[in-house]
Design a protein around this motif. Structure first.
Motif, PDB file in Angstrom:
ATOM      1  N   TYR A   1       0.869  -1.176   0.000  1.00 28.38           N
ATOM      2  CA  TYR A   1       0.000   0.000   0.000  1.00 28.38           C
ATOM      3  C   TYR A   1       0.908   1.229   0.000  1.00 28.38           C
ATOM      4  N   VAL A   2       0.336   2.394  -0.311  1.00 25.17           N
ATOM      5  CA  VAL A   2       1.117   3.631  -0.382  1.00 25.17           C
ATOM      6  C   VAL A   2       0.592   4.612   0.645  1.00 25.17           C
ATOM      7  N   LYS A   3       1.511   5.175   1.418  1.00 26.02           N
ATOM      8  CA  LYS A   3       1.162   6.223   2.380  1.00 26.02           C
ATOM      9  C   LYS A   3       1.619   7.560   1.818  1.00 26.02           C
ATOM     10  N   LEU A   4       0.706   8.523   1.779  1.00 31.50           N
ATOM     11  CA  LEU A   4       1.004   9.859   1.260  1.00 31.50           C
ATOM     12  C   LEU A   4       1.078  10.824   2.428  1.00 31.50           C
ATOM     13  N   THR A   5       2.141  11.617   2.464  1.00 32.22           N
ATOM     14  CA  THR A   5       2.314  12.614   3.523  1.00 32.22           C
ATOM     15  C   THR A   5       2.609  13.968   2.893  1.00 32.22           C
ATOM     16  N   PHE A   6       1.760  14.948   3.242  1.00 29.64           N
ATOM     17  CA  PHE A   6       1.979  16.317   2.774  1.00 29.64           C
ATOM     18  C   PHE A   6       1.787  17.239   3.966  1.00 29.64           C
TER      19      PHE A   6
ATOM     20  N   LYS B   1      -3.619   7.252   2.785  1.00 33.74           N
ATOM     21  CA  LYS B   1      -3.070   5.989   2.301  1.00 33.74           C
ATOM     22  C   LYS B   1      -4.030   5.303   1.344  1.00 33.74           C
ATOM     23  N   THR B   2      -3.452   4.457   0.505  1.00 32.62           N
ATOM     24  CA  THR B   2      -4.250   3.672  -0.417  1.00 32.62           C
ATOM     25  C   THR B   2      -4.702   2.388   0.275  1.00 32.62           C
ATOM     26  N   LYS B   3      -5.491   1.629  -0.434  1.00 30.09           N
ATOM     27  CA  LYS B   3      -5.879   0.309   0.061  1.00 30.09           C
ATOM     28  C   LYS B   3      -4.698  -0.651  -0.110  1.00 30.09           C
TER      29      LYS B   3
ATOM     30  N   VAL C   1       5.958   3.437   0.001  1.00 29.03           N
ATOM     31  CA  VAL C   1       5.345   2.143  -0.298  1.00 29.03           C
ATOM     32  C   VAL C   1       5.670   1.182   0.851  1.00 29.03           C
ATOM     33  N   TYR C   2       4.638   0.608   1.436  1.00 24.56           N
ATOM     34  CA  TYR C   2       4.803  -0.297   2.567  1.00 24.56           C
ATOM     35  C   TYR C   2       4.278  -1.685   2.231  1.00 24.56           C
ATOM     36  N   ASP C   3       4.854  -2.652   2.927  1.00 24.98           N
ATOM     37  CA  ASP C   3       4.367  -4.031   2.881  1.00 24.98           C
ATOM     38  C   ASP C   3       3.556  -4.271   4.137  1.00 24.98           C
ATOM     39  N   ASP C   4       2.257  -4.495   3.943  1.00 28.62           N
ATOM     40  CA  ASP C   4       1.352  -4.698   5.081  1.00 28.62           C
ATOM     41  C   ASP C   4       1.682  -6.032   5.752  1.00 28.62           C
ATOM     42  N   ASP C   5       2.064  -5.947   7.020  1.00 23.93           N
ATOM     43  CA  ASP C   5       2.473  -7.145   7.756  1.00 23.93           C
ATOM     44  C   ASP C   5       1.699  -7.224   9.069  1.00 23.93           C
TER      45      ASP C   5
ATOM     46  N   LEU D   1       9.040  -0.456   1.670  1.00 22.33           N
ATOM     47  CA  LEU D   1       9.684  -1.007   0.483  1.00 22.33           C
ATOM     48  C   LEU D   1      10.387   0.057  -0.353  1.00 22.33           C
ATOM     49  N   GLY D   2      10.146   1.306  -0.060  1.00 24.36           N
ATOM     50  CA  GLY D   2      10.779   2.387  -0.807  1.00 24.36           C
ATOM     51  C   GLY D   2       9.957   3.666  -0.700  1.00 24.36           C
ATOM     52  N   LEU D   3      10.534   4.755  -1.159  1.00 25.66           N
ATOM     53  CA  LEU D   3       9.843   6.048  -1.053  1.00 25.66           C
ATOM     54  C   LEU D   3      10.179   6.944  -2.232  1.00 25.66           C
ATOM     55  N   VAL D   4       9.319   7.941  -2.430  1.00 25.11           N
ATOM     56  CA  VAL D   4       9.512   8.959  -3.460  1.00 25.11           C
ATOM     57  C   VAL D   4       9.221  10.311  -2.838  1.00 25.11           C
ATOM     58  N   THR D   5      10.128  11.260  -3.014  1.00 25.88           N
ATOM     59  CA  THR D   5       9.922  12.632  -2.545  1.00 25.88           C
ATOM     60  C   THR D   5       9.780  13.535  -3.764  1.00 25.88           C
ATOM     61  N   ILE D   6       8.670  14.269  -3.830  1.00 27.23           N
ATOM     62  CA  ILE D   6       8.374  15.103  -5.000  1.00 27.23           C
ATOM     63  C   ILE D   6       8.404  16.576  -4.608  1.00 27.23           C
ATOM     64  N   ASP D   7       9.210  17.336  -5.303  1.00 26.39           N
ATOM     65  CA  ASP D   7       9.320  18.779  -5.088  1.00 26.39           C
ATOM     66  C   ASP D   7       8.259  19.474  -5.944  1.00 26.39           C
ATOM     67  N   LEU D   8       7.298  20.128  -5.299  1.00 30.88           N
ATOM     68  CA  LEU D   8       6.201  20.763  -6.027  1.00 30.88           C
ATOM     69  C   LEU D   8       6.648  21.944  -6.871  1.00 30.88           C
TER      70      LEU D   8
END
Length: 251
Positions: A68-73, A79-81, A110-114, A121-128
């Motif tokens: 699933y994906v967690k979004l932080t702003f 988060k997604t399903k 991106v997380y692995d639901d456990d 599992l990894g991350l992306v940082t986006i500069d607006l």
């Protein structure tokens, strides 16, 4: 000695002048930055994020991940399903954020639901600040802090300000429509009787000519074309060359 003192004095004056110039430039730059930030604060922005999917996700276990994906702003978190047992998940989920500053980055993790602890599992940082305004931007980002994997995201940064209302144009409401007539002095409407007599005579002349022209057309098949004008049923039949009105009657 006097020459050396004059030279030193000139150099000191030049130094002080240069320092004053630098100070003025710094103050002007600071003022421009302040105006820029003030203007940016007046703009209302929104960020629409669509998490489309991920590719080649890898966890530490032999089984596939439950991502699933967690979004932080800023302080907002969404988060997604969770999609079970899938290394190439597709979410196609959309989220919206209010943007007060472009300096705040968007973080996608991106997380692995456990059962016990979710593994990242990894991350992306986006500069607006690098996003185009008022248009969609879709990109496949490589996950950071990950062995492998990519994240496909679509972003739309929309902005609007109070100035946009002026660009649309004025309102068409009837209440907003006003038409001012010029002020006219009553004395300007004083007319003598001769004026109205001239208008009446002109109208009579036009009416008589029109009746004659109409009568001439109705009997054109039986009338001798060589005759310039005739009387038919008490109406004057006028030849085309004679069908002319004296414009002076209208003056």
């Amino acid at each position: 000695r006097l020459e050396a003192e004059a030279k030193a004095k000139a150099e000191e004056e030049a130094r002080l002048k240069a320092e004053a110039q630098l100070k003025l430039e710094a103050e002007a730059q600071a003022k421009a930055e302040e105006e820029k930030l003030k203007k940016a604060a007046e703009i209302t922005r929104s960020l629409d994020v669509t998490v489309i999917g991920a590719f080649n996700l890898k966890n530490d276990l032999f089984s596939k991940a439950d991502p699933y994906v967690k979004l932080t702003f800023g302080s907002i978190k969404k988060k997604t399903k969770t999609i079970s047992n899938n290394s190439n998940p597709t979410w196609n989920e959309s989220f919206s954020f209010s943007v007060s500053s472009l300096e705040t980055p968007l973080l996608l993790e991106v997380y692995d639901d456990d059962t016990f602890k979710d593994d990242r599992l990894g991350l992306v940082t986006i500069d607006l600040r690098h996003l185009p305004s008022n248009e969609s931007h879709q990109e496949r980002y490589k996950l950071a802090s990950a062995k492998k994997g990519d994240l496909l995201v679509k972003l739309t940064l929309s902005s609007s300000s109070d100035d946009d209302d002026d660009a649309v144009g004025p309102s068409n409401d009837d209440d907003d429509f006003e038409f001012d007539l010029p002020d006219v002095d009553d004395d300007d409407f004083s007319q003598d009787k001769s004026f109205f007599k001239q208008q009446e005579d002109a109208a009579t002349t036009i009416q008589a000519a029109f009746r004659g022209h109409r009568a001439r057309k109705s009997i054109s098949s039986t009338t001798d074309p060589s005759t310039p004008s005739q009387v038919v049923n008490n109406d004057v039949v006028v030849d085309d060359d004679e069908f002319a009105i004296d414009d002076s009657a209208l003056d």
